[in-house]
Motif scaffolding. Structure first.
Motif, PDB file in Angstrom:
ATOM      1  N   SER A  20      24.597   5.783  62.833  1.00  0.00           N
ATOM      2  CA  SER A  20      23.481   5.726  63.784  1.00  0.00           C
ATOM      3  C   SER A  20      23.214   7.096  64.403  1.00  0.00           C
ATOM      4  CB  SER A  20      23.790   4.707  64.879  1.00  0.00           C
ATOM      5  OG  SER A  20      23.978   3.425  64.333  1.00  0.00           O
ATOM      6  N   THR A  21      24.302   7.842  64.682  1.00  0.00           N
ATOM      7  CA  THR A  21      24.141   9.179  65.264  1.00  0.00           C
ATOM      8  C   THR A  21      23.412  10.110  64.300  1.00  0.00           C
ATOM      9  OG1 THR A  21      26.188   8.852  66.480  1.00  0.00           O
ATOM     10  CG2 THR A  21      25.366  11.093  66.312  1.00  0.00           C
ATOM     11  N   LEU A  22      23.799  10.070  63.038  1.00  0.00           N
ATOM     12  CA  LEU A  22      23.153  10.944  62.051  1.00  0.00           C
ATOM     13  C   LEU A  22      21.683  10.583  61.886  1.00  0.00           C
ATOM     14  CD1 LEU A  22      25.981  11.152  59.388  1.00  0.00           C
ATOM     15  CD2 LEU A  22      25.399  12.824  61.130  1.00  0.00           C
ATOM     16  N   ASP A  23      21.373   9.268  61.827  1.00  0.00           N
ATOM     17  CA  ASP A  23      19.967   8.860  61.737  1.00  0.00           C
ATOM     18  C   ASP A  23      19.166   9.427  62.902  1.00  0.00           C
ATOM     19  OD1 ASP A  23      20.293   7.490  59.412  1.00  0.00           O
ATOM     20  OD2 ASP A  23      20.610   5.542  60.358  1.00  0.00           O
ATOM     21  N   TYR A  24      19.797   9.370  64.081  1.00  0.00           N
ATOM     22  CA  TYR A  24      19.095   9.850  65.272  1.00  0.00           C
ATOM     23  C   TYR A  24      18.902  11.371  65.239  1.00  0.00           C
ATOM     24  CZ  TYR A  24      18.497  11.530  69.972  1.00  0.00           C
ATOM     25  OH  TYR A  24      18.070  12.206  71.064  1.00  0.00           O
ATOM     26  N   LEU A  25      19.975  12.123  64.974  1.00  0.00           N
ATOM     27  CA  LEU A  25      19.903  13.583  64.994  1.00  0.00           C
ATOM     28  C   LEU A  25      18.944  14.112  63.925  1.00  0.00           C
ATOM     29  CD1 LEU A  25      23.646  14.517  65.606  1.00  0.00           C
ATOM     30  CD2 LEU A  25      21.769  14.660  67.225  1.00  0.00           C
ATOM     31  N   LEU A  26      18.946  13.468  62.750  1.00  0.00           N
ATOM     32  CA  LEU A  26      18.084  13.954  61.664  1.00  0.00           C
ATOM     33  C   LEU A  26      16.630  13.562  61.873  1.00  0.00           C
ATOM     34  CD1 LEU A  26      20.383  13.279  58.606  1.00  0.00           C
ATOM     35  CD2 LEU A  26      20.011  15.413  59.818  1.00  0.00           C
ATOM     36  N   SER A  27      16.373  12.674  62.841  1.00  0.00           N
ATOM     37  CA  SER A  27      14.986  12.303  63.111  1.00  0.00           C
ATOM     38  C   SER A  27      14.308  13.286  64.065  1.00  0.00           C
ATOM     39  CB  SER A  27      14.942  10.893  63.697  1.00  0.00           C
ATOM     40  OG  SER A  27      15.529  10.885  64.980  1.00  0.00           O
ATOM     41  N   ILE A  28      15.097  14.154  64.702  1.00  0.00           N
ATOM     42  CA  ILE A  28      14.522  15.059  65.702  1.00  0.00           C
ATOM     43  C   ILE A  28      13.690  16.184  65.062  1.00  0.00           C
ATOM     44  CG2 ILE A  28      15.095  16.711  67.511  1.00  0.00           C
ATOM     45  CD1 ILE A  28      17.444  14.963  68.243  1.00  0.00           C
ATOM     46  N   PRO A  29      14.201  16.917  64.071  1.00  0.00           N
ATOM     47  CA  PRO A  29      13.413  18.026  63.516  1.00  0.00           C
ATOM     48  C   PRO A  29      12.159  17.522  62.802  1.00  0.00           C
ATOM     49  CG  PRO A  29      15.736  18.187  62.929  1.00  0.00           C
ATOM     50  CD  PRO A  29      15.526  16.827  63.460  1.00  0.00           C
ATOM     51  N   SER A  30      11.252  18.429  62.596  1.00  0.00           N
ATOM     52  CA  SER A  30      10.026  18.105  61.872  1.00  0.00           C
ATOM     53  C   SER A  30      10.316  17.987  60.384  1.00  0.00           C
ATOM     54  CB  SER A  30       8.976  19.196  62.119  1.00  0.00           C
ATOM     55  OG  SER A  30       9.422  20.431  61.576  1.00  0.00           O
ATOM     56  N   GLU A  31       9.322  17.453  59.668  1.00  0.00           N
ATOM     57  CA  GLU A  31       9.481  17.317  58.218  1.00  0.00           C
ATOM     58  C   GLU A  31       9.642  18.678  57.554  1.00  0.00           C
ATOM     59  OE1 GLU A  31       9.905  14.583  56.656  1.00  0.00           O
ATOM     60  OE2 GLU A  31       9.669  13.377  58.458  1.00  0.00           O
ATOM     61  N   LYS A  32       9.009  19.668  58.138  1.00  0.00           N
ATOM     62  CA  LYS A  32       9.118  21.010  57.576  1.00  0.00           C
ATOM     63  C   LYS A  32      10.538  21.532  57.710  1.00  0.00           C
ATOM     64  CE  LYS A  32       7.084  25.641  57.975  1.00  0.00           C
ATOM     65  NZ  LYS A  32       6.094  26.471  58.686  1.00  0.00           N
ATOM     66  N   CYS A  33      11.139  21.290  58.851  1.00  0.00           N
ATOM     67  CA  CYS A  33      12.530  21.726  59.052  1.00  0.00           C
ATOM     68  C   CYS A  33      13.476  20.950  58.156  1.00  0.00           C
ATOM     69  CB  CYS A  33      12.929  21.549  60.517  1.00  0.00           C
ATOM     70  SG  CYS A  33      12.099  22.687  61.636  1.00  0.00           S
ATOM     71  N   LYS A  34      13.244  19.635  58.056  1.00  0.00           N
ATOM     72  CA  LYS A  34      14.131  18.821  57.231  1.00  0.00           C
ATOM     73  C   LYS A  34      13.989  19.167  55.754  1.00  0.00           C
ATOM     74  CE  LYS A  34      12.814  14.843  59.040  1.00  0.00           C
ATOM     75  NZ  LYS A  34      12.780  13.383  59.306  1.00  0.00           N
ATOM     76  N   ALA A  35      12.818  19.671  55.372  1.00  0.00           N
ATOM     77  CA  ALA A  35      12.631  20.035  53.965  1.00  0.00           C
ATOM     78  C   ALA A  35      13.540  21.190  53.565  1.00  0.00           C
ATOM     79  CB  ALA A  35      11.162  20.390  53.717  1.00  0.00           C
ATOM     80  N   ARG A  36      13.941  22.032  54.503  1.00  0.00           N
ATOM     81  CA  ARG A  36      14.837  23.143  54.172  1.00  0.00           C
ATOM     82  C   ARG A  36      16.264  22.666  53.918  1.00  0.00           C
ATOM     83  NH1 ARG A  36      12.602  25.311  59.143  1.00  0.00           N
ATOM     84  NH2 ARG A  36      10.703  26.503  58.742  1.00  0.00           N
ATOM     85  N   GLY A  37      16.557  21.432  54.320  1.00  0.00           N
ATOM     86  CA  GLY A  37      17.905  20.906  54.111  1.00  0.00           C
ATOM     87  C   GLY A  37      18.838  21.231  55.276  1.00  0.00           C
ATOM     88  N   PHE A  38      19.914  20.455  55.378  1.00  0.00           N
ATOM     89  CA  PHE A  38      20.905  20.625  56.436  1.00  0.00           C
ATOM     90  C   PHE A  38      22.215  21.115  55.840  1.00  0.00           C
ATOM     91  CE2 PHE A  38      17.968  17.759  58.411  1.00  0.00           C
ATOM     92  CZ  PHE A  38      18.015  18.074  59.757  1.00  0.00           C
ATOM     93  N   THR A  39      22.899  21.914  56.611  1.00  0.00           N
ATOM     94  CA  THR A  39      24.299  22.234  56.314  1.00  0.00           C
ATOM     95  C   THR A  39      25.152  21.468  57.313  1.00  0.00           C
ATOM     96  OG1 THR A  39      23.886  24.426  55.389  1.00  0.00           O
ATOM     97  CG2 THR A  39      26.066  24.020  56.341  1.00  0.00           C
ATOM     98  N   VAL A  40      26.017  20.602  56.791  1.00  0.00           N
ATOM     99  CA  VAL A  40      26.853  19.747  57.636  1.00  0.00           C
ATOM    100  C   VAL A  40      28.255  20.346  57.711  1.00  0.00           C
ATOM    101  CG1 VAL A  40      27.770  17.441  58.021  1.00  0.00           C
ATOM    102  CG2 VAL A  40      25.518  17.728  56.956  1.00  0.00           C
ATOM    103  N   ILE A  41      28.719  20.578  58.929  1.00  0.00           N
ATOM    104  CA  ILE A  41      30.100  21.044  59.154  1.00  0.00           C
ATOM    105  C   ILE A  41      30.913  19.844  59.619  1.00  0.00           C
ATOM    106  CG2 ILE A  41      31.591  22.581  60.468  1.00  0.00           C
ATOM    107  CD1 ILE A  41      29.286  24.509  60.750  1.00  0.00           C
TER     108      ILE A  41
END
Length: 725
Positions: A66-87
């Motif tokens: 649920s936390t990941l769904d929430y955090l990944l919903s914050i950035p715009s589609e343009k930001c999400k298109a660049r991909g995430f690096t997960v630590i």
């Protein structure tokens, strides 16, 4: 403050199973987001960095999803298109949890993740990692997973984009971000709900055009305080307007995401709409419906005034006394409650009339404002004056009831205390005496507290009666008041005298009971001394059975026995002293002593048995010492001077003492009353006898050996002589 501190609180959305909802419970949100964050740093592909710290405790995969769904919903589609690096910080977690989290990323957000960096401990996972290689699973996972130490994380991410947990320089305060997001969430939720409520209220009130259809009160109240919500919105807007899009010190500045720029105008729009609806709501509340039936109000006002000044006042004038007992004061209270009940009906009419008049006066457009104010003032004066008289009379009656109840309780306590003092004291033991004494002290203390309470309540009642003036009842009641005052003072003086008599008797009884406690204590201690002496006798017979393996050990046992006897002597003397003390106490209390007929004979009998047993023990140890000394002398002489031969007299002494000692071990201890008791068990005595026999045999063996050697020397001498001749 980092740029992300401003960006993240702007848009507050959370997706769950494809549906968008607003998190309403702040505590749940803080618990959900506290361990994970998007700090604002970027990887070398300009993708956002998502941090998931893990700990040694169990991690809820459902909450993490649920936390990941929430955090990944914050950035715009343009930001999400660049991909995430997960630590995934697994330095404080177990390998199986880390593996589960990485596999969960495949099911939750595989498309948004481009790289997963698992920060491992320096020395614990090396063997376990071989069982699961993420690089072989890259095609199935949909993203690349690398295991890396914290100090090597900068190979993949610039230090300026890492927080201090990973040795970076990016400034990020997660709790500050979370608190600001909660403020935005709270304002958005409350303002939206408040706007809907105010709109409904305003539309409802606007539809009630005729005055008679409008309610006298605002029956519809918003769930939130508009002033508070507006203040929260202004503070939030001020905070948003003061933020700057600057990177952390030493880092590179970056721009906010598109969706997050909508926060400020969204807040401004909500504030404008809220101010507009709130203004209408205030105007609606000011337009209260008004009551215009002035003649009806005048009639009701005069009815109330006439009854209160007529029958109501006469009822109070007929009541003045306080009664001379609890029952009498209760009867007066019951009568006063009936009077109050009649008054309360008229007071209810007064309250209703006062509200109606106030509503008319607040309208400000009535022609008879002066008359309304006069009626309101007249009604209030009469009602308040009558209510004050009722309250004063009720307080006097309540104080009188409290005083009489306290006096009655105190009288019962004094009777009970006197009964205890007059009863004979025949307790069974010291504990019962102490319990009785404690109960007596508690009774006296309770009486003292009750008497103090009676004085306080009497003083209050006297002050109230003194303030009872003639204007309250319309006649002179000085003589009646004096009767009540004399009655109160007489009750307090009588209780004081009774308490003093009981206190004097308690002092006498206390001294006697303390002596009885001391008597029982002496008797108990004397009985304990008898028990201790019996235990010492039992220990002497059952455990003090060794005679020593040699002379030195026997001497040590003799010394220990002397100390043991000293302890027993002290115990006996202590018991005798206690019994003598009981005789003195019994004489003082004029009662027969129980100790001389039971405890004293037992003490003397056990002491005589102990003395006989101790003497037998000493004699056996002395015989054993003589035996060991003689035997050791023979053995030493044979070893050091074999040519001199064994002293026949010494040998005979050893044999005689040894046999006498063996015979003595088989003889029981005979007590003065004729009873017998053996030392130890038969097996213990057999072991001691066996040791003595072994030593006698050893001496005998040395004697025979010496005789053989003497014979050989004689034969050799004769043979040498024959050869010489």
């Amino acid at each position: 403050m980092s740029c992300m501190d401003f960006l993240l609180p702007i848009v507050f959305r959370c997706f769950n199973v494809g549906a968008c909802f607003v998190i309403s419970f702040h505590v749940s949100l803080m618990r959900l987001l506290a361990p994970r964050w998007v700090s604002g740093g970027k990887d070398r592909r300009s993708g956002l960095i998502l941090t998931i710290p893990l700990c040694s405790e169990q991690t809820s995969m459902e909450e993490l999803s649920s936390t990941l769904d929430y955090l990944l919903s914050i950035p715009s589609e343009k930001c999400k298109a660049r991909g995430f690096t997960v630590i995934v910080d697994g330095r404080k977690s177990q390998w199986n949890i880390v593996k589960t989290v990485v596999l969960m990323l495949q099911n939750v957000i595989p498309a948004e993740v481009s790289l997963v960096c698992v920060v491992k401990p320096d020395e614990f996972w090396d063997k376990k990692v071989t069982h699961f290689c993420f690089w072989k699973e890259k095609d199935r996972l949909g993203f690349e997973v690398i295991l890396v130490s914290a100090n090597k994380l900068t190979r993949y991410i610039e230090p300026c984009q890492l927080t201090d947990e990973f040795g970076g320089s990016l400034v990020y305060d997660h709790m500050d971000w979370l608190n600001k997001r909660l403020v935005f969430e709270k304002f958005t939720k409350e303002s939206t709900s408040l706007l809907d409520e105010l709109a409904v209220i305003n539309e409802t009130e606007a539809g009630n055009h005729p005055d008679k259809e409008r309610p006298t009160d605002c029956n519809f109240l918003p769930s939130f305080d508009p002033e508070t919500v507006l203040q929260t919105g202004h503070e939030l807007l001020s905070e948003l307007q003061q933020r700057r899009f600057n990177g952390s010190e030493g880092g590179t500045a970056w721009s906010p995401m598109d969706d997050e720029l909508l926060a400020q105008p969204q807040v401004m729009k909500l504030l404008d709409s809220l101010r507009e609806q709130y203004t209408k709501y205030q105007e609606v509340c000011r337009q209260r419906s008004k009551r215009t039936q002035l003649e009806e109000i005048q009639t009701k006002v005069m009815q109330v005034v006439n009854w209160l000044e007529g029958p109501g006042t006469e009822q109070l004038r007929a009541q003045w006394g306080i009664g001379d007992s609890t029952r009498a004061s209760q009867a007066l209270q019951q009568k006063h409650e009936e009077i109050e009940s009649q008054h309360s009906e008229w007071f209810a009419v007064y309250v209703e009339l006062n509200q109606q008049i106030a509503a008319l006066l607040s309208a400000g457009d009535e022609e008879d404002l002066v008359e309304l104010k006069g009626l309101q003032q007249q009604l209030s004066d009469v009602c308040y004056r009558q209510a004050s008289q009722l309250e004063f009379r009720q307080n006097v009656l309540q104080s009188a009831h409290d005083f009489h109840s306290t006096a009655q309780d105190l009288s019962q306590q004094l009777d009970g205390l006197l009964g205890m003092l007059c009863a004979d004291v025949a307790p069974a033991d010291g504990a019962a005496v102490q319990q009785t004494l404690k109960h007596l002290e508690e009774k006296l203390k309770s009486v003292e507290g009750a008497l103090q309470g009676l004085r306080e309540k009497g003083q209050i009642l006297l002050e109230q009666i003194s303030n009872q003036t003639s204007w309250s009842y319309g006649k002179d009641i000085t003589v009646k008041n004096k009767e009540s005052i004399d009655h109160i003072q007489s009750v307090m003086e009588d209780m004081q005298l009774r308490k003093q008599r009981c206190e004097d008797m308690v002092d006498v009884r206390r001294l006697k009971m303390l002596q009885m406690v001391q008597l029982f204590k002496c008797e108990e201690d004397a009985a304990q001394a008898v028990e201790w002496l019996g235990e010492l006798l039992d220990a002497l017979l059952k455990t003090h059975i060794r005679l020593g393996d040699d002379a030195q050990e026997t001497k040590i046992l003799l010394e220990k026995h002397k100390k043991f006897v000293d302890v027993a002597q002290s115990t006996y003397d202590y018991g005798r002293q206690l019994l003598q003390a009981t005789v003195v106490l019994c004489q003082s209390l004029r009662c027969t002593t129980r100790s001389s007929g039971d405890t004293l004979p037992r003490l003397n009998r056990i002491w005589k048995q102990f003395s006989v047993t101790s003497e037998e023990r000493v004699q056996r140890l002395e015989m054993a010492n003589s035996f060991h000394v003689a035997a050791e002398k023979i053995l030493t002489d044979c070893a050091e001077q074999p040519e001199t031969g064994m002293d026949l007299e010494t040998y005979e002494e050893v044999e005689a003492v040894g046999k006498a000692l063996l015979d003595r071990l088989t003889i029981p201890v005979v007590f003065p009353d004729g009873s017998e008791q053996y030392f130890g068990s038969p097996s213990d005595m057999a072991a001691s006898a066996e040791h003595i026999r072994d030593k006698i045999k050893l001496v005998e063996s040395r004697r025979l050996q010496q005789q053989e050697e003497a014979g050989q020397h004689l034969d050799e001498a004769l043979e040498t002589a024959s050869l010489g001749s």
